[in-house]
Design an enzyme around this catalytic site. Structure first.
Site, PDB file in Angstrom:
ATOM      1  N   ASP A   1     -53.528 -22.959 -22.053  1.00  0.00           N
ATOM      2  CA  ASP A   1     -53.052 -23.564 -20.817  1.00  0.00           C
ATOM      3  C   ASP A   1     -52.179 -22.583 -20.023  1.00  0.00           C
ATOM      4  O   ASP A   1     -51.425 -21.803 -20.601  1.00  0.00           O
ATOM      5  CB  ASP A   1     -52.257 -24.827 -21.186  1.00  0.00           C
ATOM      6  CG  ASP A   1     -51.661 -25.521 -19.987  1.00  0.00           C
ATOM      7  OD1 ASP A   1     -52.418 -25.853 -19.068  1.00  0.00           O
ATOM      8  OD2 ASP A   1     -50.432 -25.737 -19.976  1.00  0.00           O
TER       9      ASP A   1
ATOM     10  N   GLU B   1     -57.103 -20.710 -19.170  1.00  0.00           N
ATOM     11  CA  GLU B   1     -56.946 -21.598 -18.012  1.00  0.00           C
ATOM     12  C   GLU B   1     -56.281 -20.781 -16.910  1.00  0.00           C
ATOM     13  O   GLU B   1     -55.059 -20.630 -16.876  1.00  0.00           O
ATOM     14  CB  GLU B   1     -56.104 -22.814 -18.411  1.00  0.00           C
ATOM     15  CG  GLU B   1     -56.064 -23.910 -17.343  1.00  0.00           C
ATOM     16  CD  GLU B   1     -54.925 -23.720 -16.348  1.00  0.00           C
ATOM     17  OE1 GLU B   1     -55.196 -23.223 -15.224  1.00  0.00           O
ATOM     18  OE2 GLU B   1     -53.795 -24.044 -16.695  1.00  0.00           O
TER      19      GLU B   1
ATOM     20  N   ASP C   1     -56.924 -32.865 -14.909  1.00  0.00           N
ATOM     21  CA  ASP C   1     -55.958 -32.938 -13.808  1.00  0.00           C
ATOM     22  C   ASP C   1     -56.616 -33.246 -12.466  1.00  0.00           C
ATOM     23  O   ASP C   1     -55.916 -33.407 -11.462  1.00  0.00           O
ATOM     24  CB  ASP C   1     -55.182 -31.625 -13.687  1.00  0.00           C
ATOM     25  CG  ASP C   1     -54.086 -31.492 -14.732  1.00  0.00           C
ATOM     26  OD1 ASP C   1     -53.594 -32.530 -15.217  1.00  0.00           O
ATOM     27  OD2 ASP C   1     -53.723 -30.353 -15.067  1.00  0.00           O
TER      28      ASP C   1
END
Length: 494
Positions: free
Chosen positions: A290, A337, A390
């Site tokens: 992430d 990411e 998201d």
């Protein structure tokens, strides 16, 4: 990665009894359907225990598993619970939404009954011994936290807050039963997850897990090792994490996570990070890291600020960390990411690492940042998504996107108009047909669902992380269509 396809679905979104998706029979059936649909990957979200806000990215531990995911039916079969006991608790009636308040009120009570019947055995003792490096601190942290009415460690009395030996010894003695209860939870979580993971692999399905770059301030990690973080003498953060203001948010995003003392990590040879990554690769086959850009530069916001406006960029560890990890762990499968505004140095870090980055189709039609998300620009070494956890669902995106976005999408798709009912399918086909090695599609898009099935809206509290797929919704017709697309675009697993 070979050319393949996968599905994004959080564990909590699985259909199952007792209010929340878990490692139940439904999870095994989901794996079977993925195999039948020609899919090679199941991507999930972080598995850690969640606190305020229910976000899997704000966990009480970077190692522990969420006790909500322990399948109660398995405990019934093992003689640790009865159906009548489970039925006596209210886990929520809504089959499409997790009621976290009811889960919190009920789950620990019923798990306590199972714990009281559990007899420690050799397998349990081995688990406790092998995981002592994190399990001891986590179990003690949660036991003390419960005894303090749920307060974070920064609010505890100084002896416990500062981990003075006598205070810790007294707490271990006073809370011994509660500490063992938390160890039991982790033992059951570990057994059930390993069994499900092994089953998925046997069916030809790999698990893509997620490692959040930051840990929560209210966590065993920060309490047990404050030296890893940028804390002052009172153990308060000097700065916290977030994102600067941009076209999407005028005041930026204030995440509030403590920042790492990267100089300390460097001096230890990144020992903590390497151990953390090693643990992740026991849980998953592939790990999505992430906020990858935070390893190049991280955004530091003064502690106490109410917005992210006054933050500044600071240098991260860069390739040094990943080289150290590879030297110890070997080459592992990692997805970076790399979403959001990227600088040349972030692009260079991604190239130097060799990790595949992420491409999100919904971003491709936003004039603010579309260039590298349009499919004709992709390199092979990337993972394409219609959207992520998201993002809104593709159907929901259609309703919130402006006319300019619609017009661009119509032109790119070479369609006279966008059809709400077929748009998700158009996006899936566009993603699947791209050169990206891996294509991952949120389950909601395969089901053609709208904004009611959105997982998370960043920078908001409440109503997130709760959508659940209904039992039978992943029907044979959906499986058949998924397999057809996978074969058509050369992504079928068999």
């Amino acid at each position: 990665m070979k050319r393949a396809g996968g599905v994004l679905l959080p564990v909590f979104s699985l259909p199952s009894k007792y209010g929340i998706g878990c490692f139940s029979k439904d999870a095994y059936q989901f794996v079977d359907l993925l195999k039948e649909a020609g899919q090679s990957y199941w991507q999930i979200l972080p598995l850690g225990p969640t606190g305020y806000g229910d976000s899997p990215y704000q966990s009480f531990s970077t190692y522990a598993g969420n006790p909500y995911y322990i399948d109660l039916k398995t405990l019934i079969k093992e003689g640790l619970l009865t159906k009548k006991e489970c039925k006596a608790y209210d886990f929520g009636e809504n089959k499409e939404q997790v009621d976290y308040e009811k889960i919190y009120q009920s789950r620990f009570r019923v798990l306590r009954k199972a714990y009281e019947r559990f007899e420690q055995n050799e397998a349990y003792e081995t688990f406790v011994s092998e995981n002592a490096y994190w399990l001891d601190d986590y179990s003690l942290y949660m036991a003390v936290k419960d005894s303090q009415g749920g307060a974070s460690w920064i609010e505890w009395d100084a002896p416990l807050r500062n981990r003075e030996r006598q205070a810790l010894d007294e707490a271990r003695e006073r809370l011994a039963d509660e500490i063992d209860f938390y160890r039991f939870q982790q033992y059951e979580f570990d057994r059930q997850w390993k069994k499900l993971h092994a089953y998925a692999n046997k069916q030809g399905v790999k698990i893509i897990g997620d490692i959040p770059i930051y840990v929560a301030f209210d966590s065993a990690d920060t309490w047990a090792a404050p030296q890893l973080f940028q804390f002052n003498e009172n153990k308060e953060p000097v700065g916290v994490a977030g994102c600067p203001p941009d076209a999407f948010s005028a005041t930026g995003q204030l995440w509030g996570n403590p920042l790492y003392d990267w100089e300390y990590h460097r001096k230890t040879g990144y020992e903590w990070w390497i151990r953390r990554m090693e643990y992740c690769f026991k849980l998953y086959d592939v790990v999505r890291i992430d906020h990858f850009r935070g390893f190049d530069e991280y955004y530091s916001i003064p502690y106490g600020d109410q917005t992210a406006v006054n933050g500044k960029w600071m240098p991260g560890p860069g390739m040094e960390l990943f080289r150290a990890a590879e030297a110890k762990l070997g080459r592992q499968e990692i997805i970076a990411e790399d979403l959001g505004f990227l600088t040349p140095s972030v692009y260079q870090l991604l190239e130097d690492s060799g990790f595949p980055g992420m491409k999100v189709l919904q971003f491709a039609f936003d004039s603010r940042d579309s260039s590298t998300y349009l499919p004709h620009t992709y390199p092979r070494n990337c993972v394409v998504y219609t959207g992520t956890h998201d993002n809104d669902t593709t159907r929901g995106w259609y309703h919130t996107a402006g006319r300019e976005v619609h017009d661009f999408a119509k032109e790119y798709l070479n369609k006279p108009r966008l059809d709400e009912d077929s748009l998700a399918g158009d996006f899936i086909s566009m993603a699947m047909s791209s050169v990206a090695d891996l294509c991952v599609v949120p389950m909601q898009d395969y089901l053609g669902l709208g904004s009611e099935a959105r997982i998370n809206t960043p920078s908001t509290l409440g109503g997130n992380w709760s959508w659940r797929m209904k039992k039978g919704q992943f029907e044979k017709q959906v499986v058949k269509e998924m397999r057809r697309l996978a074969k058509l675009y050369g992504r079928c697993s068999d």
